[in-house]
Enzyme design. Sequence first.
Site, mmCIF file in Angstrom:
data_model
loop_
_atom_site.group_PDB
_atom_site.id
_atom_site.type_symbol
_atom_site.label_atom_id
_atom_site.label_comp_id
_atom_site.label_asym_id
_atom_site.label_seq_id
_atom_site.Cartn_x
_atom_site.Cartn_y
_atom_site.Cartn_z
ATOM 1 N N ARG A 203 0.848 -1.187 0.000
ATOM 2 C CA ARG A 203 0.000 0.000 0.000
ATOM 3 C C ARG A 203 0.888 1.243 0.000
ATOM 4 O O ARG A 203 2.025 1.208 0.518
ATOM 5 C CB ARG A 203 -0.899 0.030 1.247
ATOM 6 C CG ARG A 203 -2.043 -0.965 1.196
ATOM 7 C CD ARG A 203 -3.117 -0.562 0.181
ATOM 8 N NE ARG A 203 -4.254 -1.441 0.201
ATOM 9 C CZ ARG A 203 -4.522 -2.393 -0.716
ATOM 10 N NH1 ARG A 203 -3.705 -2.565 -1.737
ATOM 11 N NH2 ARG A 203 -5.607 -3.127 -0.624
ATOM 12 N N HIS A 251 -1.692 0.936 -9.744
ATOM 13 C CA HIS A 251 -2.344 -0.018 -8.822
ATOM 14 C C HIS A 251 -2.989 -1.159 -9.625
ATOM 15 O O HIS A 251 -4.194 -1.398 -9.539
ATOM 16 C CB HIS A 251 -3.391 0.681 -7.947
ATOM 17 C CG HIS A 251 -3.744 -0.130 -6.721
ATOM 18 N ND1 HIS A 251 -4.043 0.439 -5.515
ATOM 19 C CD2 HIS A 251 -3.834 -1.479 -6.522
ATOM 20 C CE1 HIS A 251 -4.320 -0.509 -4.627
ATOM 21 N NE2 HIS A 251 -4.193 -1.688 -5.231
HETATM 22 P P1 NAP Z 1 -1.836 -11.858 4.189
HETATM 23 O O1 NAP Z 1 -2.101 -13.237 3.666
HETATM 24 O O2 NAP Z 1 -2.634 -11.371 5.348
HETATM 25 O O3 NAP Z 1 -0.279 -11.816 4.570
HETATM 26 C C1 NAP Z 1 0.273 -10.764 5.289
HETATM 27 C C2 NAP Z 1 1.720 -11.117 5.656
HETATM 28 O O4 NAP Z 1 2.303 -9.983 6.307
HETATM 29 C C3 NAP Z 1 1.797 -12.288 6.639
HETATM 30 O O5 NAP Z 1 2.911 -13.099 6.337
HETATM 31 C C4 NAP Z 1 2.003 -11.590 7.982
HETATM 32 O O6 NAP Z 1 2.724 -12.361 8.941
HETATM 33 C C5 NAP Z 1 2.837 -10.395 7.563
HETATM 34 N N1 NAP Z 1 2.725 -9.295 8.523
HETATM 35 C C6 NAP Z 1 1.612 -8.580 8.848
HETATM 36 N N2 NAP Z 1 1.911 -7.671 9.796
HETATM 37 C C7 NAP Z 1 3.226 -7.828 10.090
HETATM 38 C C8 NAP Z 1 4.108 -7.194 11.002
HETATM 39 N N3 NAP Z 1 3.705 -6.201 11.805
HETATM 40 N N4 NAP Z 1 5.403 -7.623 11.034
HETATM 41 C C9 NAP Z 1 5.825 -8.632 10.233
HETATM 42 N N5 NAP Z 1 5.019 -9.268 9.333
HETATM 43 C C10 NAP Z 1 3.748 -8.868 9.270
HETATM 44 O O7 NAP Z 1 -1.975 -10.768 3.040
HETATM 45 P P2 NAP Z 1 -1.849 -10.987 1.447
HETATM 46 O O8 NAP Z 1 -3.082 -11.598 0.893
HETATM 47 O O9 NAP Z 1 -0.556 -11.654 1.159
HETATM 48 O O10 NAP Z 1 -1.841 -9.464 0.943
HETATM 49 C C11 NAP Z 1 -0.865 -8.538 1.378
HETATM 50 C C12 NAP Z 1 -1.233 -7.142 0.915
HETATM 51 O O11 NAP Z 1 -1.045 -7.015 -0.497
HETATM 52 C C13 NAP Z 1 -2.712 -6.756 1.085
HETATM 53 O O12 NAP Z 1 -2.997 -6.404 2.420
HETATM 54 C C14 NAP Z 1 -2.831 -5.577 0.136
HETATM 55 O O13 NAP Z 1 -2.525 -4.383 0.812
HETATM 56 C C15 NAP Z 1 -1.746 -5.850 -0.913
HETATM 57 N N6 NAP Z 1 -2.335 -6.085 -2.239
HETATM 58 C C16 NAP Z 1 -1.950 -5.288 -3.267
HETATM 59 C C17 NAP Z 1 -2.471 -5.491 -4.532
HETATM 60 C C18 NAP Z 1 -2.044 -4.635 -5.692
HETATM 61 O O14 NAP Z 1 -2.625 -4.741 -6.771
HETATM 62 N N7 NAP Z 1 -1.015 -3.805 -5.550
HETATM 63 C C19 NAP Z 1 -3.399 -6.513 -4.748
HETATM 64 C C20 NAP Z 1 -3.773 -7.304 -3.684
HETATM 65 C C21 NAP Z 1 -3.241 -7.094 -2.421
HETATM 66 P P3 NAP Z 1 2.072 -13.711 9.545
HETATM 67 O O15 NAP Z 1 2.019 -14.684 8.390
HETATM 68 O O16 NAP Z 1 3.038 -14.156 10.577
HETATM 69 O O17 NAP Z 1 0.718 -13.346 10.053
HETATM 70 C C1 GLV Z 2 -6.034 -4.589 -4.187
HETATM 71 O O1 GLV Z 2 -5.131 -3.866 -3.959
HETATM 72 C C2 GLV Z 2 -6.662 -5.459 -3.220
HETATM 73 O O2 GLV Z 2 -6.401 -5.309 -2.004
HETATM 74 O O3 GLV Z 2 -7.412 -6.349 -3.642
#
Ligand code: NAP
Ligand code: GLV
Length: 288
Positions: A203, A251
Amino acid sequence: LKRRLPDLRLVDIDNAGDAIDIALIWKVPPGLERFGNLRAILSLGAGVDQLDLDTLPKNVPLARLKDDSLTACMIDYCRLAVLRYHRDFHLYERLSREGGPWRYELPKRTSERCVGILGLGELGGAVAGDLVSAGFQVAGWSRSRKEVAGVRSCIGPEGLEEIAAMSEILINLLPLTPQTENILNRQFFSKMRVGSYLINVGRGRHLAEDDLLWALDEGRLAGATLDVFRTEPLPAGHPFWGDRRILVTPHIAAAGNPETAADYVAENIRRALRGERLLNQVDVSRGY
Ligand code: NAP
Ligand code: GLV
């Protein structure tokens, strides 16, 4: 959704009266609290930072979107952005536009390059696996320690320093929470290797923008690929536009595909109606 759940009645919130079972939302719509019998809130984003979690009805489970097409899209984007730096395409793109000179950079092997990933969840874990398959050295930072084949798992403040120091290319895939806001800041960049690269697909508010410009001016970072911004769309005249060290994408790193996402949403609707735990249920106290 209608094809998957023929008995489902889909209504727009304005025509919903005061009784709906499941809310599908991107942002919190005004008046959500009037639905006293809600059984689940399903976010249509993979992240939930666009929702003000404090304003959601308490005790109603919240799930975020999981979609295999979205994950595949994120893998493609990160692989492309990593390989662009790994094989110096960012340099050749510039030299092509500027009319040369002919410059030959001896390619490194992927096994000689370390890629760090902040966040080893649904998306970060999948990207890590893909980069391991491509032969890169991969390290990942998360809250809890992970066992992912070929990935060095780093945790805590020391782990963050470790990953900064070892990564030549760093990908941010953390969720935005009070703990991760502005995590890509001057202090973090000071720990990174001279001449390394940043790819921010988490983000915009993870990145302290002035600190990135400082790190680029200092040569600490040699370039950045940014998909997310504090203000989106990125305003005209913003210093990131036109900076040849920065690649801006709108994005677009990963988007849900309606066909594949519908399978997942339909399954969560079934689970909610049966009173079961949702897939990808958000821990509201953690913020992700
Ligand atoms: P997720 O499955 O919830 O994974 C989050 C990861 O971050 C987990 O490994 C978590 O650790 C770690 N984490 C969270 N807080 C932390 C902290 N304080 N210190 C260290 N590690 C921490 O999320 P995801 O599905 O992979 O998605 C991640 C992010 O990608 C979304 O929240 C969104 O903002 C972004 N995103 C961007 C796009 C785009 O188009 N640019 C699209 C989709 C998503 P644990 O495993 O130990 O809990
Ligand atoms: C896009 O950034 C999403 O969180 O799905």
